[in-house]
Design a protein around this motif. Structure first.
Motif, mmCIF file in Angstrom:
data_model
loop_
_atom_site.group_PDB
_atom_site.id
_atom_site.type_symbol
_atom_site.label_atom_id
_atom_site.label_comp_id
_atom_site.label_asym_id
_atom_site.label_seq_id
_atom_site.Cartn_x
_atom_site.Cartn_y
_atom_site.Cartn_z
ATOM 1 N N LEU A 1 0.789 -1.018 0.018
ATOM 2 C CA LEU A 1 -0.044 0.114 -0.200
ATOM 3 C C LEU A 1 0.703 0.836 -0.122
ATOM 4 O O LEU A 1 0.648 2.393 -0.663
ATOM 5 C CB LEU A 1 -0.770 0.447 1.008
ATOM 6 N N VAL A 2 1.782 1.544 1.019
ATOM 7 C CA VAL A 2 2.547 2.404 0.780
ATOM 8 C C VAL A 2 3.501 2.847 -0.477
ATOM 9 O O VAL A 2 3.763 3.399 -1.109
ATOM 10 C CB VAL A 2 4.381 2.250 1.715
ATOM 11 N N PHE A 3 3.356 2.235 -1.398
ATOM 12 C CA PHE A 3 4.653 1.477 -2.115
ATOM 13 C C PHE A 3 3.171 2.149 -3.687
ATOM 14 O O PHE A 3 3.561 3.650 -4.950
ATOM 15 C CB PHE A 3 4.589 0.653 -3.075
ATOM 16 N N VAL A 4 1.983 1.736 -3.242
ATOM 17 C CA VAL A 4 1.050 2.300 -4.249
ATOM 18 C C VAL A 4 1.409 3.720 -4.123
ATOM 19 O O VAL A 4 0.986 4.795 -4.768
ATOM 20 C CB VAL A 4 -0.921 1.633 -4.311
ATOM 21 N N VAL A 5 1.087 4.680 -2.532
ATOM 22 C CA VAL A 5 0.796 5.830 -2.265
ATOM 23 C C VAL A 5 1.709 6.540 -3.383
ATOM 24 O O VAL A 5 1.810 7.370 -3.605
ATOM 25 C CB VAL A 5 0.610 5.919 -1.122
ATOM 26 N N LEU A 6 3.367 6.398 -2.325
ATOM 27 C CA LEU A 6 4.381 7.069 -3.022
ATOM 28 C C LEU A 6 4.376 7.263 -4.792
ATOM 29 O O LEU A 6 4.850 8.307 -5.357
ATOM 30 C CB LEU A 6 5.228 6.410 -2.052
ATOM 31 N N ALA A 7 3.744 6.107 -5.855
ATOM 32 C CA ALA A 7 4.488 5.777 -6.946
ATOM 33 C C ALA A 7 2.763 7.031 -7.415
ATOM 34 O O ALA A 7 3.208 7.604 -8.291
ATOM 35 C CB ALA A 7 3.762 4.428 -7.511
ATOM 36 N N LEU A 8 2.194 6.802 -6.525
ATOM 37 C CA LEU A 8 1.042 7.740 -7.252
ATOM 38 C C LEU A 8 2.073 9.672 -7.221
ATOM 39 O O LEU A 8 1.411 10.264 -8.074
ATOM 40 C CB LEU A 8 -0.432 7.772 -5.900
ATOM 41 N N PHE A 9 1.926 9.643 -5.668
ATOM 42 C CA PHE A 9 2.697 10.973 -5.845
ATOM 43 C C PHE A 9 3.605 11.259 -6.276
ATOM 44 O O PHE A 9 4.141 12.487 -6.356
ATOM 45 C CB PHE A 9 3.643 10.930 -3.873
ATOM 46 N N TYR A 10 4.084 10.440 -7.145
ATOM 47 C CA TYR A 10 5.950 10.786 -7.935
ATOM 48 C C TYR A 10 5.641 10.303 -9.159
ATOM 49 O O TYR A 10 6.798 10.072 -9.884
ATOM 50 C CB TYR A 10 6.792 10.298 -7.848
ATOM 51 N N LEU A 11 4.266 10.274 -9.320
ATOM 52 C CA LEU A 11 4.139 9.900 -10.770
ATOM 53 C C LEU A 11 4.146 11.211 -11.464
ATOM 54 O O LEU A 11 3.519 11.796 -11.867
ATOM 55 C CB LEU A 11 2.023 9.548 -11.121
ATOM 56 N N ASP A 12 4.858 10.579 -12.887
ATOM 57 C CA ASP A 12 4.742 11.617 -14.025
ATOM 58 C C ASP A 12 3.739 11.655 -15.138
ATOM 59 O O ASP A 12 4.017 10.553 -15.751
ATOM 60 C CB ASP A 12 5.946 11.594 -14.544
ATOM 61 N N GLY A 13 3.307 12.695 -15.447
ATOM 62 C CA GLY A 13 2.126 12.696 -16.555
ATOM 63 C C GLY A 13 2.177 12.291 -17.358
ATOM 64 O O GLY A 13 2.117 11.054 -18.282
ATOM 65 N N GLU A 14 3.659 12.930 -18.346
ATOM 66 C CA GLU A 14 4.373 12.599 -19.414
ATOM 67 C C GLU A 14 4.538 10.799 -19.547
ATOM 68 O O GLU A 14 4.279 10.618 -20.324
ATOM 69 C CB GLU A 14 5.170 12.937 -19.748
ATOM 70 N N VAL A 15 5.294 10.478 -19.131
ATOM 71 C CA VAL A 15 5.858 9.337 -18.960
ATOM 72 C C VAL A 15 4.616 8.263 -18.378
ATOM 73 O O VAL A 15 4.186 7.239 -19.570
ATOM 74 C CB VAL A 15 7.222 8.513 -17.505
ATOM 75 N N PHE A 16 3.552 8.502 -18.284
ATOM 76 C CA PHE A 16 2.547 7.999 -17.906
ATOM 77 C C PHE A 16 2.025 8.218 -19.657
ATOM 78 O O PHE A 16 1.061 6.336 -20.353
ATOM 79 C CB PHE A 16 1.152 8.246 -16.733
ATOM 80 N N ALA A 17 1.390 8.696 -20.217
ATOM 81 C CA ALA A 17 0.714 9.389 -21.368
ATOM 82 C C ALA A 17 2.193 8.413 -22.211
ATOM 83 O O ALA A 17 0.633 7.983 -23.234
ATOM 84 C CB ALA A 17 0.806 10.361 -21.930
ATOM 85 N N SER B 1 2.633 1.481 -11.716
ATOM 86 C CA SER B 1 4.588 2.027 -11.947
ATOM 87 C C SER B 1 4.975 2.885 -13.820
ATOM 88 O O SER B 1 5.716 2.730 -13.523
ATOM 89 C CB SER B 1 4.613 0.339 -12.705
ATOM 90 N N TYR B 2 3.756 2.628 -14.532
ATOM 91 C CA TYR B 2 3.485 3.077 -15.933
ATOM 92 C C TYR B 2 3.762 4.738 -15.511
ATOM 93 O O TYR B 2 4.969 5.165 -16.678
ATOM 94 C CB TYR B 2 2.595 3.131 -17.293
ATOM 95 N N GLY B 3 3.555 5.287 -14.292
ATOM 96 C CA GLY B 3 4.187 6.964 -14.407
ATOM 97 C C GLY B 3 4.954 7.299 -13.787
ATOM 98 O O GLY B 3 5.326 8.350 -13.850
ATOM 99 N N ILE B 4 6.049 6.199 -13.474
ATOM 100 C CA ILE B 4 7.505 6.338 -12.853
ATOM 101 C C ILE B 4 8.452 6.582 -13.863
ATOM 102 O O ILE B 4 9.443 7.038 -13.846
ATOM 103 C CB ILE B 4 7.691 5.003 -11.720
ATOM 104 N N MET B 5 8.744 5.205 -14.947
ATOM 105 C CA MET B 5 9.535 4.981 -16.308
ATOM 106 C C MET B 5 9.202 4.274 -16.868
ATOM 107 O O MET B 5 7.774 4.199 -17.091
ATOM 108 C CB MET B 5 10.169 3.822 -15.020
ATOM 109 N N PRO B 6 9.675 4.692 -17.908
ATOM 110 C CA PRO B 6 9.156 4.076 -19.417
ATOM 111 C C PRO B 6 9.281 3.055 -18.822
ATOM 112 O O PRO B 6 10.503 2.040 -18.553
ATOM 113 C CB PRO B 6 10.502 4.827 -20.613
ATOM 114 N N MET B 7 8.167 2.502 -20.051
ATOM 115 C CA MET B 7 8.101 0.740 -20.132
ATOM 116 C C MET B 7 8.896 0.033 -20.485
ATOM 117 O O MET B 7 9.272 -0.721 -19.860
ATOM 118 C CB MET B 7 6.547 0.263 -20.761
#
Length: 486
Positions: A179-195, A263-269
């Protein structure tokens, strides 16, 4: 009261009363079974196959299919309260002793292979800081894994109640890091990387093939949804079996999907696809630094050990109940004064040990064991879902208690179609490898029949045996000639 001086061959055959488990403990068994090695490997497995769009579709398909399967186990627990060890018992009641035996063996073998993935992943995790462990498949890694494997054997050997109580505590402890991973990943999520990760990569192929490529991974993480059903003889109240199944499923589905998507919002796939397993640790390290990797790695060790405990319990239970029903040799049906199926537990641990040794000679031990675990479980799941269809089509018959409803029939049909699709998604390789494991297991079935002075096979069973033997022969030839590779 001590039985230390009693010869097991001459001991009384009366079984000790089964340990009774509450709804909370049964639900913890389900959650503890599902939340294991798989969730920590999801980012890389999905990134190797698809982008965000394909992942959303894959989780929608897997979530719907597995929820229907959970409802099937809930329905069968009510309609057939006389059947214990769910998956195996439903196959036998619906389609005969031999297919019931195959279901029991397949489910048991999938649990044993799955247990090996846990130890491989633990050693791979520690291997990030201790290179001698490699990816969990070096000699040192196998030695240390073997020590842990037999330590758990001794723990469970002490008694089911103690092991189940430990699992409930571990289940709570291991969900927190995820759960901590999900919350932190949401906080650091990069919209451009996700797109940029939305549509997948060139290597992923068509959207259908992308979704298909993720199916065995989703099966692996959802294995355990039937946990309360397998352990049904220990429930204080029969209706708790179905409730625990659905509660356990719903409580983890959103977590699994969230781990994948954020995870898709943190790094290129393409970079996620190259991460070392557990890939969740690599994703969090990219977001917050080294402490993120350490945090996830510690959570993984706790999580995997808890899942290993639950799966070992369930695997031994399936062999034990099958032996009590005379579908496995009788030596597997003996239990201790603490209600532990000792011989079944020993056989379970021994097979895991054997597969653990084999991992030293495998190119990709973790992924192959993960996919094989999923493939072995599909036949038992398909037979259980088909039995639910059979019950729904014959309401009020001797097959079932009470009358089935149209929604129950619809749910059973969807679950059956879903598991059939999973067999297609698994591909020919894993079907053939499954036959290689299934066919030799028939010797256990024949031994059980001979103990009862019965013919080894009926005419129908002989045909099934011939088909499985032919499938195993084709599998061996395909491996020998290089048509399929492990």
């Amino acid at each position: 009261m001590s039985h230390a001086g009693t010869d097991p061959e001459t001991a009384p055959t009366a079984d000790p009363p089964a340990a009774k488990l509450t709804l909370v403990t049964l639900t913890a068994l389900v959650v503890g079974s599902m939340v294991g090695a798989g969730v920590f490997s999801l980012p890389r497995r999905f990134a190797q196959e698809t982008g965000v769009a394909g992942a959303l579709i894959a989780w929608a398909v897997a979530g719907t299919g597995m929820l229907m399967l959970a409802f099937v186990f809930q329905t069968l627990a009510v309609r057939r309260p006389d059947l214990d060890a769910g998956v195996y018992a439903y196959a036998k009641a619906g389609f005969g002793e031999y297919l019931g035996f195959f279901s029991a063996f397949g489910y048991w073998a999938s649990a044993c292979v799955g247990n090996v993935t846990y130890w491989v992943l633990i050693m791979s995790t520690v291997g990030a800081v201790w290179p001698a462990l490699g990816n969990g498949d070096t000699l040192l890694a196998v030695v240390l894994s073997s020590a842990g494997l037999w330590a758990f054997f001794l723990l469970i050997r002490r008694g089911v109640k103690e092991a189940a109580a430990i699992n409930r505590i571990v289940t709570v402890a291991k969900v927190v890091p995820i759960l901590v991973f999900v919350v932190l990943a949401l906080f650091y999520l990069d919209g451009e990387v996700f797109a940029a990760n939305w549509g997948g990569a060139d290597y992923a192929g068509s959207l259908f093939n992308q979704v298909r490529g993720t199916m065995l991974a989703t099966v692996f993480v959802f294995l355990g949804v039937e946990g309360a059903s397998v352990y049904s003889r220990h429930a204080k109240r029969r209706e708790d079996v179905g409730r625990a199944t659905v509660l356990g499923f719903l409580s983890v589905f959103a977590v699994f999907a969230s781990v994948t998507i954020v995870s898709y919002g943190i790094m290129p796939m393409a970079e996620i696809a190259e991460l070392r397993q557990p890939s969740m640790a690599g994703v969090l390290e990219h977001a917050v630094g080294t402490w993120g990797q350490v945090f996830v790695s510690i959570g993984l060790v706790v999580s995997v050990l808890g899942a290993y405990l639950a799966w070992t319990l369930m695997a031994a239970e399936v062999l034990f109940v099958a032996a009590k029903d005379h579908d496995m040799p009788r030596f597997l049906g003996r239990s201790t004064a603490q209600d532990v199926p000792a011989n079944a537990l020993l056989m379970t641990t021994s097979l895991s040990q054997l597969v653990l040794i084999v991992t030293m000679f495998s190119d990709d031990a973790f992924n192959f064991a993960l996919d094989l675990t999923s493939a072995l479980s599909l036949i038992p799941f398909l037979l259980a879902a088909a039995f639910a269809v059979k019950i729904a089509l014959r309401p009020g018959s001797a097959l079932t208690a009470g009358r089935s409803t149209r929604p129950e029939l619809a749910i059973a049909l969807v679950a059956t179609l879903y598991t059939a699709f999973l067999l297609f998604a698994a591909g020919l390789k894993f079907v053939l490898v499954s036959f290689i494991l299934y066919a030799p297991a028939t010797f256990l079935f024949v031994k059980a029949r001979r103990e009862q002075y019965r013919r080894p096979f009926s005419a129908r069973e002989a045909v099934i045996c011939a088909v499985s033997a032919a499938g195993a022969a084709v599998g061996v030839i395909a491996l020998a000639l290089g048509w399929i590779e492990l």
